[in-house]
Design an enzyme around this catalytic site. Structure first.
Site, PDB file in Angstrom:
ATOM      1  N   CYS A  42       0.537  -1.333  -0.449  1.00  0.00           N
ATOM      2  CA  CYS A  42       0.262  -0.154  -0.063  1.00  0.00           C
ATOM      3  C   CYS A  42       0.803   1.145  -0.279  1.00  0.00           C
ATOM      4  O   CYS A  42       1.783   1.030   0.577  1.00  0.00           O
ATOM      5  CB  CYS A  42      -0.464  -0.074   1.268  1.00  0.00           C
ATOM      6  N   ASP A  44       0.614   3.058   2.285  1.00  0.00           N
ATOM      7  CA  ASP A  44       0.558   4.361   3.516  1.00  0.00           C
ATOM      8  C   ASP A  44       1.407   4.308   3.745  1.00  0.00           C
ATOM      9  O   ASP A  44       2.255   3.975   3.608  1.00  0.00           O
ATOM     10  CB  ASP A  44      -0.217   3.279   4.520  1.00  0.00           C
ATOM     11  N   ARG A  46       2.926   4.430   6.493  1.00  0.00           N
ATOM     12  CA  ARG A  46       3.477   3.208   8.072  1.00  0.00           C
ATOM     13  C   ARG A  46       3.739   2.314   7.826  1.00  0.00           C
ATOM     14  O   ARG A  46       3.676   2.022   8.291  1.00  0.00           O
ATOM     15  CB  ARG A  46       1.756   4.088   9.251  1.00  0.00           C
ATOM     16  N   HIS A 103      -2.661  -3.957   5.424  1.00  0.00           N
ATOM     17  CA  HIS A 103      -2.502  -3.704   6.697  1.00  0.00           C
ATOM     18  C   HIS A 103      -3.298  -3.111   7.367  1.00  0.00           C
ATOM     19  O   HIS A 103      -4.157  -3.090   6.785  1.00  0.00           O
ATOM     20  CB  HIS A 103      -1.125  -1.941   6.619  1.00  0.00           C
ATOM     21  N   CYS A 106      -6.329   0.921   6.282  1.00  0.00           N
ATOM     22  CA  CYS A 106      -6.195   1.051   5.742  1.00  0.00           C
ATOM     23  C   CYS A 106      -7.308   1.548   4.781  1.00  0.00           C
ATOM     24  O   CYS A 106      -8.357   2.160   5.065  1.00  0.00           O
ATOM     25  CB  CYS A 106      -5.805   0.093   4.565  1.00  0.00           C
TER      26      CYS A 106
END
Lengths: 207, 207, 207, 207
Positions: A42, A44, A46, A103, A106
């Site tokens: 992803c 993302d 993090r 994760h 999301c």
């Protein structure tokens, strides 16, 4: 790291620190890459694959998009970003493993569950996460106590299934030259869950 | 890192090492992400944005695809991975900076210059890198002494131009709420070149 | 090579080595020179044109001064070293190419950026590098992330522009009998960047 | 080496050959230069100092102009290329030796003897070689059997004398921190003649 100055400062830390130790590796990698593992993750901020797997430069070929999605095979001559990366990884780099990593928390999964009611992301994210429609319906029908978490995992199943819809992936898997894997990362606890291919269950990796 | 065992071993190193130091940060990030910077980079295993900028978890929202390409705005309700990530980053996360980062020895750029003569990547990579067609023609007409290098830079210009074709990007840039940047990473020397927005020239970042 | 004894030793190596192989060439060159290329380079000990281009004796007519600068045309009957060499190269030798070559870590560029605050070089270097004043201002206004690097390139632009202020240069260029080029050498990586005349961008020369 | 393509080819030979052996040296030199010897030589394509002394990168700080001339000290705040290089070499680099090297068949010396009758070089070379006027008159008055050769040597004397007119040169020489030398190179025979400082005579260097 909020400003470009800080980003550049980060690069200078890299130069003076990690890079200094890896200069010879980078020099060698200048000649070409030959990673064995492709990671589909992803976007993302993090859940950074190279951090999570303590990977060195040259080890992971990484695609990142919203919700780590792989669309199904659609050979229509149009623009297909994930499919291009897949084709390059399997046919040119001849990677041995593809890992789809989801994760916790999301945003793309959240958007799928919200059903397209956010106009801020209605033009592109809503159609994109329609890739999760079937999985979402399955999750909702299952009476899941935590649909967000369940769809994060179920979406990985969808991507793994879509991967096999590509003839060159299916062929390499059948020939025993390629393996497909699923993983999920719990940001809050920094915990990796690995998909057991024979049971389909995600198992916490012991440390 | 050739096998899944080694990948998992990498995760265990992360758990025992970097993660142990960042446990509190991950715990906090479990609540949500708020990165200020979006990075659009290549899938190449040798140009890992979070390494190159020594970024901590939560700092960079990262899209990675073949040749770090951004397609132009095409609101047709179909699947658009990069556009989705862009929409999410600008409209939901409200990032302040988008950096398009290319790198040396890019396979996608190579494919563009080879003009689609490799059947191994003819189904998806060839159409995908057609995004570089205009830039490639410019480079070839310019009599570049190093078309690969020049197209790596010129492709970044293309992606920056395409970014501005998205109304929500254009609007945020005009309002002074978003800045677009270009960067290029020399793998062999681990050297970052940063695009000077007023001259369009890429400048080696001094250390 | 710190002493005159070592310098003379160097000459003896030349006599016994390279010269022995090139004796016939030197004998022939005794009759006269007819180089096609003029090189304007820096006096810096680390950026030696004949090394960098693996040039044989007789091939490069070389001017070297602080920061590879060409002053503008100033026909006042006074002493003009670079202009003299230029006049000789264009009007007598009829060279076909003039290359202005800068390099990384240039002390003259550094002095320009330091703005004349070093009394050790205040009498001559400070006025000499005032040739870079306009370029320096452009660089500083452009918000360059690496003013030293940018001024090394921008200074080449200045010298190229000044070359064209000489009527005999302009005339030869217009007649298609002379071409002007820019190059920049990265000492640390031994890497040559060549100026693309149509884009103005410096491109790493592929090997 | 007549074309830019051949020049670039030369660079590629350097990269693959000499550079490959000296990569570590160049990397180190990237940090800075500290040559002990400054060479003032002619722009002539046939008398390349680094070749003649088999010098490695970083060893020679080299100024090259028409007829290897040093003008006298003239602190008027105007542009003085040789003086700038001299100031930088003595005051910043603190070189220990300055060598003025002439050579056979020097076009600048020829121009001085021709007395300004060549309109092709009347604008800049003629005034520039007026630096040789006194030396030329001495040579002609001496009834030299070979005025060209004699003025090549006599011009070196002029440059050495002018070097001493710079207060910072004179001071360093008096303090024993700097030595001035003369040399002359016979292109045809590849033969170096070294000036004996106590007799003023040029002596063939034995091999």
């Amino acid at each position: 790291m909020k400003t470009i100055e800080e980003l550049i400062e980060g690069y200078r830390r890299f130069r003076g620190g990690v890079y200094a130790e890896q200069a010879a590796l980078y020099r060698e990698l200048g000649e070409g890459q030959s990673p064995s593992i492709m990671l589909i993750a992803c976007a993302d901020s993090r859940a950074e694959p190279s951090d999570i797997f303590a990977a060195a430069p040259g080890q992971l070929f990484v695609v990142r998009n919203v919700a780590n999605l792989v669309p199904p095979y659609m050979p229509d001559g149009k623009l297909h970003g994930v499919s291009s990366a897949l084709e390059y990884a399997v046919n040119v780099l001849k990677v041995k493993h593809i890992v789809v990593m989801g994760h916790g928390g999301c945003g793309g999964v959240q958007a799928s569950l919200a059903g397209g009611d956010n106009p801020l992301i209605g033009e592109f994210v809503t159609p994109w996460v329609s890739l999760l429609d079937e999985a979402r319906d399955r999750v909702l029908e299952s009476g899941s106590i935590n649909p967000q978490f369940s769809l994060e995992l179920e979406g990985i199943e969808t991507s793994l299934k879509n991967l096999l819809s590509f003839p060159f992936v299916e062929k390499a898997v059948s020939a025993g030259e390629l393996e497909l894997h699923g993983a999920w990362f719990a940001i809050k606890h920094g915990e990796l869950h690995w998909r057991n291919a024979s049971t389909g269950r995600f198992e916490v990796v012991d440390r």
